[in-house]
Design a protein around this motif. Structure first.
Motif, PDB file in Angstrom:
ATOM      1  N   HIS A  18       3.075  28.379 -70.846  1.00 15.69           N
ATOM      2  CA  HIS A  18       3.439  29.753 -71.569  1.00 15.69           C
ATOM      3  C   HIS A  18       4.793  30.416 -70.786  1.00 15.69           C
ATOM      4  O   HIS A  18       5.122  31.157 -71.455  1.00 15.69           O
ATOM      5  CB  HIS A  18       2.526  30.879 -71.312  1.00 15.69           C
ATOM      6  N   THR A 163       6.295  49.708 -72.741  1.00 15.21           N
ATOM      7  CA  THR A 163       5.859  49.775 -73.982  1.00 15.21           C
ATOM      8  C   THR A 163       6.719  49.952 -75.003  1.00 15.21           C
ATOM      9  O   THR A 163       7.671  51.101 -74.975  1.00 15.21           O
ATOM     10  CB  THR A 163       4.422  50.371 -74.312  1.00 15.21           C
ATOM     11  N   LEU A 172       4.950  46.784 -78.886  1.00 15.15           N
ATOM     12  CA  LEU A 172       5.455  45.875 -77.700  1.00 15.15           C
ATOM     13  C   LEU A 172       4.895  46.045 -76.473  1.00 15.15           C
ATOM     14  O   LEU A 172       4.683  47.355 -76.014  1.00 15.15           O
ATOM     15  CB  LEU A 172       6.963  45.582 -77.417  1.00 15.15           C
ATOM     16  N   ARG A 173       4.211  45.209 -75.530  1.00 10.31           N
ATOM     17  CA  ARG A 173       3.772  45.612 -74.162  1.00 10.31           C
ATOM     18  C   ARG A 173       4.092  44.270 -73.253  1.00 10.31           C
ATOM     19  O   ARG A 173       3.746  43.533 -73.228  1.00 10.31           O
ATOM     20  CB  ARG A 173       2.362  45.702 -74.268  1.00 10.31           C
ATOM     21  N   TYR A 197      -0.352  41.423 -72.511  1.00  7.80           N
ATOM     22  CA  TYR A 197       1.005  41.671 -72.523  1.00  7.80           C
ATOM     23  C   TYR A 197       1.486  40.529 -73.331  1.00  7.80           C
ATOM     24  O   TYR A 197       1.181  39.377 -73.217  1.00  7.80           O
ATOM     25  CB  TYR A 197       1.509  41.731 -71.113  1.00  7.80           C
ATOM     26  N   HIS A 198       2.659  40.833 -73.949  1.00  8.62           N
ATOM     27  CA  HIS A 198       3.448  39.832 -74.958  1.00  8.62           C
ATOM     28  C   HIS A 198       4.392  38.960 -73.871  1.00  8.62           C
ATOM     29  O   HIS A 198       4.605  37.924 -74.301  1.00  8.62           O
ATOM     30  CB  HIS A 198       4.231  40.684 -75.789  1.00  8.62           C
TER      31      HIS A 198
END
Length: 287
Positions: A18, A163, A172-173, A197-198
């Protein structure tokens, strides 16, 4: 690099798959110096000795990674890494004071251009990628033009979130996690499936890279909070230049990288991360 080493050796594929593949600033500069700049100067990359000054000892180990070495030219992207603390030690050994050094303008990587002034990207400290990516994602995905980022500190000042809300919904976070206490808490939540979380910006040192262990340390070896705050003030005072608005960066993409989405841009500016078998890694003893 401290976070990357921890991820590859301890967290393995749970996390490495990731991690953003963009190279670090150190290694991107290495690619530009040994590629773009070398071509401009009509030099073979092995005829350039590229030195980086960094606030971090792990940057030495990063420069030794095999994927940052070109066998064709027998040349590493970065030949030597000195910490800012080591620069101070060298100056002390040579009895050189900053007062004795003549100030000069900063040279530019781009041919025929003299910068004159130091510029920086978005971000209040040694971070910045969270802000850059957050603003870009808000614009590209949701059509929102974010001017100012508002950080919300959670358990401590080194774990903060950002955010974006649209139509009453959080779309979005993002989070910033600095220091291994926060990193370990983050990984624990990830394993439990409770991490929402993104994007997470991770730095190994509490307070970020300005507080790196390669910096000049106080006599007791502890972080000097007053000095750190002073460095943050100096850093914040540097004018911002957004890379996407820089015509020289745009020209470099066209003239050298063959476009933003080309294979050459991918090979030059990106890398990969994977689980490492510690028993077969000798990087720890090379420097």
């Amino acid at each position: 690099p401290g976070w990357i080493r921890y991820a590859e050796r301890v967290l393995t594929n749970l996390v490495t798959s990731h991690i953003c593949t963009a190279k670090s600033p150190q290694q991107i500069m290495g690619s530009l110096v040994k590629g773009y700049f070398a071509r401009q100067q009509n030099l073979s990359p092995d005829k350039i000795f590229h030195v980086v000054v960094a606030p971090c000892y792990d940057k030495k180990l990063e420069a030794l990674r095999e994927d940052f070495y070109t066998a064709l030219y027998n040349s590493a992207e970065v030949d030597c890494v000195l910490t800012s603390g080591e620069i101070v030690q060298i100056m002390e050994q040579k009895n050189v004071s900053m007062k004795d050094v003549t100030e000069v303008a900063v040279d530019s990587l781009f041919d025929g251009l003299k910068e004159g002034d130091v510029v920086r990207h978005d971000g209040k400290r040694s971070d910045g990628y969270l802000e850059h990516i957050f603003k870009h994602a808000a614009k590209e995905l949701f059509g929102v033009d974010v001017k100012e980022i508002t950080y919300k500190a959670l358990k401590n000042k080194d774990f903060q979130e950002v955010t974006l809300e649209k139509d009453g919904e959080t779309v979005l976070r993002f989070a910033a996690a600095y220091g291994f206490r926060n990193i370990q808490n983050m990984v624990l939540k990830l394993k439990k499936g409770k991490f929402f979380y993104h994007f997470v910006e991770v730095l190994a040192c509490p307070g970020g890279c300005l507080n790196g262990k390669g910096q000049a340390q106080s006599e007791d070896g502890k972080a000097d909070r007053a000095l750190l705050a002073q460095m943050e003030e100096v850093y914040t005072a540097i004018p911002v230049r957004l890379p996407e608005a820089n015509v020289h960066v745009q020209r470099m993409y066209q003239d050298w990288l063959e476009g933003m989405d080309s294979k050459k841009a991918q090979d030059t500016l990106h890398t990969s991360y994977s689980a490492v078998n510690q028993s077969t890694s000798s990087l720890d003893i090379k420097w």
